[in-house]
Design a protein around this motif. Structure first.
Motif, mmCIF file in Angstrom:
data_model
loop_
_atom_site.group_PDB
_atom_site.id
_atom_site.type_symbol
_atom_site.label_atom_id
_atom_site.label_comp_id
_atom_site.label_asym_id
_atom_site.label_seq_id
_atom_site.Cartn_x
_atom_site.Cartn_y
_atom_site.Cartn_z
ATOM 1 N N PHE A 285 0.807 -1.255 0.206
ATOM 2 C CA PHE A 285 -0.053 -0.032 0.052
ATOM 3 C C PHE A 285 0.971 1.182 -0.077
ATOM 4 C CE2 PHE A 285 -2.212 3.538 1.686
ATOM 5 C CZ PHE A 285 -3.531 3.493 1.251
ATOM 6 N N ARG A 286 1.906 1.327 0.813
ATOM 7 C CA ARG A 286 2.705 2.193 0.944
ATOM 8 C C ARG A 286 3.500 2.766 -0.512
ATOM 9 N NH1 ARG A 286 4.963 1.061 5.257
ATOM 10 N NH2 ARG A 286 6.814 -0.069 4.486
ATOM 11 N N GLN A 287 3.869 1.648 -0.946
ATOM 12 C CA GLN A 287 4.612 1.896 -2.409
ATOM 13 C C GLN A 287 3.720 2.266 -3.371
ATOM 14 O OE1 GLN A 287 6.480 -1.940 -3.817
ATOM 15 N NE2 GLN A 287 6.580 -1.026 -5.995
ATOM 16 N N GLY B 179 -1.155 14.137 -10.549
ATOM 17 C CA GLY B 179 -2.347 14.325 -11.047
ATOM 18 C C GLY B 179 -3.430 13.798 -10.102
ATOM 19 N N TRP B 180 -3.084 13.223 -9.283
ATOM 20 C CA TRP B 180 -4.234 12.615 -8.086
ATOM 21 C C TRP B 180 -4.991 13.882 -7.294
ATOM 22 C CZ3 TRP B 180 -1.874 7.909 -5.238
ATOM 23 C CH2 TRP B 180 -1.617 6.711 -6.082
ATOM 24 N N VAL B 181 -6.115 13.706 -7.423
ATOM 25 C CA VAL B 181 -7.092 14.883 -6.846
ATOM 26 C C VAL B 181 -7.083 14.723 -5.333
ATOM 27 C CG1 VAL B 181 -9.463 15.690 -6.594
ATOM 28 C CG2 VAL B 181 -8.662 14.515 -8.721
ATOM 29 N N PRO C 290 -17.643 -1.313 -2.031
ATOM 30 C CA PRO C 290 -17.832 -1.802 -0.645
ATOM 31 C C PRO C 290 -16.949 -3.047 -0.419
ATOM 32 C CG PRO C 290 -19.939 -0.794 -0.989
ATOM 33 C CD PRO C 290 -19.206 -1.049 -2.313
ATOM 34 N N MET C 291 -16.879 -3.923 -1.479
ATOM 35 C CA MET C 291 -16.302 -5.066 -1.473
ATOM 36 C C MET C 291 -14.654 -5.066 -1.421
ATOM 37 S SD MET C 291 -18.663 -7.082 -1.280
ATOM 38 C CE MET C 291 -17.929 -8.655 -1.689
ATOM 39 N N PHE C 292 -14.300 -3.819 -1.556
ATOM 40 C CA PHE C 292 -12.768 -3.646 -1.636
ATOM 41 C C PHE C 292 -12.392 -3.574 -0.094
ATOM 42 C CE2 PHE C 292 -12.296 -2.327 -6.343
ATOM 43 C CZ PHE C 292 -12.622 -3.618 -6.653
ATOM 44 N N ILE C 293 -12.550 -4.415 0.692
ATOM 45 C CA ILE C 293 -12.331 -4.174 2.253
ATOM 46 C C ILE C 293 -10.893 -3.955 2.401
ATOM 47 C CG2 ILE C 293 -14.568 -5.163 2.763
ATOM 48 C CD1 ILE C 293 -13.075 -7.759 3.684
ATOM 49 N N ALA C 294 -9.946 -4.672 1.727
ATOM 50 C CA ALA C 294 -8.443 -4.619 2.234
ATOM 51 C C ALA C 294 -8.182 -3.201 1.809
ATOM 52 C CB ALA C 294 -7.740 -5.651 1.164
ATOM 53 N N TYR C 295 -8.430 -2.379 0.584
ATOM 54 C CA TYR C 295 -8.085 -1.081 0.364
ATOM 55 C C TYR C 295 -8.543 -0.226 1.367
ATOM 56 C CZ TYR C 295 -7.690 3.232 -1.765
ATOM 57 O OH TYR C 295 -7.513 4.668 -1.930
ATOM 58 N N ARG D 230 -6.050 1.842 -10.188
ATOM 59 C CA ARG D 230 -4.992 1.247 -9.180
ATOM 60 C C ARG D 230 -5.571 0.650 -8.123
ATOM 61 N NH1 ARG D 230 0.695 4.389 -8.020
ATOM 62 N NH2 ARG D 230 0.408 4.175 -10.193
ATOM 63 N N ILE D 231 -6.797 1.184 -7.448
ATOM 64 C CA ILE D 231 -7.398 0.546 -6.345
ATOM 65 C C ILE D 231 -7.952 -0.812 -6.468
ATOM 66 C CG2 ILE D 231 -9.442 0.697 -4.957
ATOM 67 C CD1 ILE D 231 -9.386 3.642 -5.074
ATOM 68 N N GLU D 232 -8.327 -1.050 -7.999
ATOM 69 C CA GLU D 232 -8.692 -2.577 -8.136
ATOM 70 C C GLU D 232 -7.536 -3.481 -8.482
ATOM 71 O OE1 GLU D 232 -10.977 -2.062 -12.098
ATOM 72 O OE2 GLU D 232 -12.437 -0.896 -11.059
#
Length: 363
Positions: free
Chosen positions: A165-167, A176-178, A271-276, A318-320
């Motif tokens: 995650f940190r990387q 460009g990230w908001v 909501p299924m992306f619980i690890a993120y 990237r989240i996916e």
């Protein structure tokens, strides 16, 4: 107490000898490799050993009933009792036996509870032959070893997920990230406490978590239930303690009521992306924990405060990608946690039955 004629019944003081721990002023507690045990557990390290292993230590003053096993040289503080002489009994059996001992029966019931070794020595107890002691200890040790292995594996897996995650989201964050606020990425619910007369401890209604005191390694532990839940978290939601102290983190293993000391978060996008969600909020712990030093005796964070926490919004792809890579890793952590709960339940069920002779183990 076992009625088996092969088990010897006699005062505890004839089965083993407990001794009061030793003074060690704080100014002499220099850093070293020797573990120091207080009544509440490991409390530091010292350069000198007072006792040789194996050691069994239990709380004598302040916190009674805790029992610890030392497999290396150690120093028991004067708030403890330790087994000075096992009198040929198996040390691991003695450790498990003392975990089932009724220490509260010997508490002096003062504001700071304590026990008298001489009174404890008078308790009639039954010990099996040494071969059976070893067989009992082997069964219980195998369960504890498996539990310990799963805990260590979970810490390794979580460290791997945090590193990734940190990387991907900190070190490789792009210009460009908001820049946004936390509600732009997560839905969240601030808990509120139901009426006190709806609470119970015998499983009626929905489990309710009130804050940090209920949190475990990953999932909170059931303690209180309510028949009239007001606000709830869903299975997989990340739970954050928002009162005294702010910042402790867990995950909901089921639909549950959240008291005013807890907030529940889930990713709006999916909501299924619980690890993120879990690792994004863990990376924000510094932002949450600053509310522990806001000038109040007990730290707290309000809904408005949460809503103003700044975040960067990474692109959905990237989240996916993170979910594809880390989702299975985190699923293993969750599976391990469930196995730990099952093993602990089995161990805690077997322990008194083995110590009383109700369940026998072939030696």
């Amino acid at each position: 107490m076992s009625e088996n004629p092969q088990w010897s019944v006699m005062p505890l003081g004839r089965q083993l000898n407990l001794k009061r721990g030793h003074d060690l002023p704080k100014r002499l507690r220099v850093e070293g490799a020797i573990p120091i045990y207080s009544s509440s557990g490991l409390s530091g390290r010292h350069s000198t050993a007072k006792c040789e292993p194996p050691g069994v230590i239990t709380g004598r003053y302040g916190t009674i009933g805790n029992v610890f096993f030392a497999s290396e040289p150690y120093w028991p503080l004067n708030t403890t009792l330790y087994v000075e002489d096992f009198k040929s009994n198996d040390p691991k059996f003695v450790y498990y036996f003392l975990k089932t001992f009724d220490w509260d029966a010997y508490s002096d019931k003062s504001a700071v509870p304590g026990v008298n070794r001489n009174h404890v020595h008078e308790e009639l107890v039954a010990f099996p032959p040494v071969d059976e002691q070893r067989a009992i200890a082997d069964v219980l040790t195998s369960l504890d070893d498996k539990i310990d292995l799963l805990h260590r594996q979970n810490k390794t897996l979580e460290a791997m997920a945090e590193t990734l995650f940190r990387q991907w989201f900190v070190e490789e964050a792009e210009d460009g990230w908001v820049e946004a606020k936390l509600p732009d990425e997560f839905d969240f619910e601030m808990g509120t406490s139901p009426k006190g007369d709806t609470f119970n401890e015998h499983g009626e209604g929905m489990p309710m978590y009130q804050g940090n005191a209920d949190f475990g390694f990953r999932f909170p532990q059931r303690r209180i239930y309510t028949t009239a839940p007001k606000r709830t978290a869903k299975k997989g939601d990340t739970l954050i303690s928002v009162r005294a102290p702010v910042g402790a983190q867990n995950m909901a293993s089921e639909t549950c009521c959240i008291g005013r000391g807890v907030a529940a978060f889930r990713l709006s996008q999916n909501p299924m992306f619980i690890a993120y969600t879990f690792y994004k909020l863990r990376a924000m712990m510094t932002e949450f924990e600053q509310f522990n030093a806001e000038g109040t005796v007990f730290g707290s964070i309000s809904k408005r405060d949460v809503s103003e926490l700044p975040i960067l919004l990474p692109p959905p792809d990237r989240i996916e990608k993170f979910h594809r890579h880390v989702g299975p890793v985190d699923a293993k952590v969750i599976a391990n946690c469930k196995q730990i709960i099952s093993l602990e339940k089995l161990r805690d069920t077997l322990l008194p039955k083995l110590m009383s002779g109700e369940v026998r183990v072939a030696s």
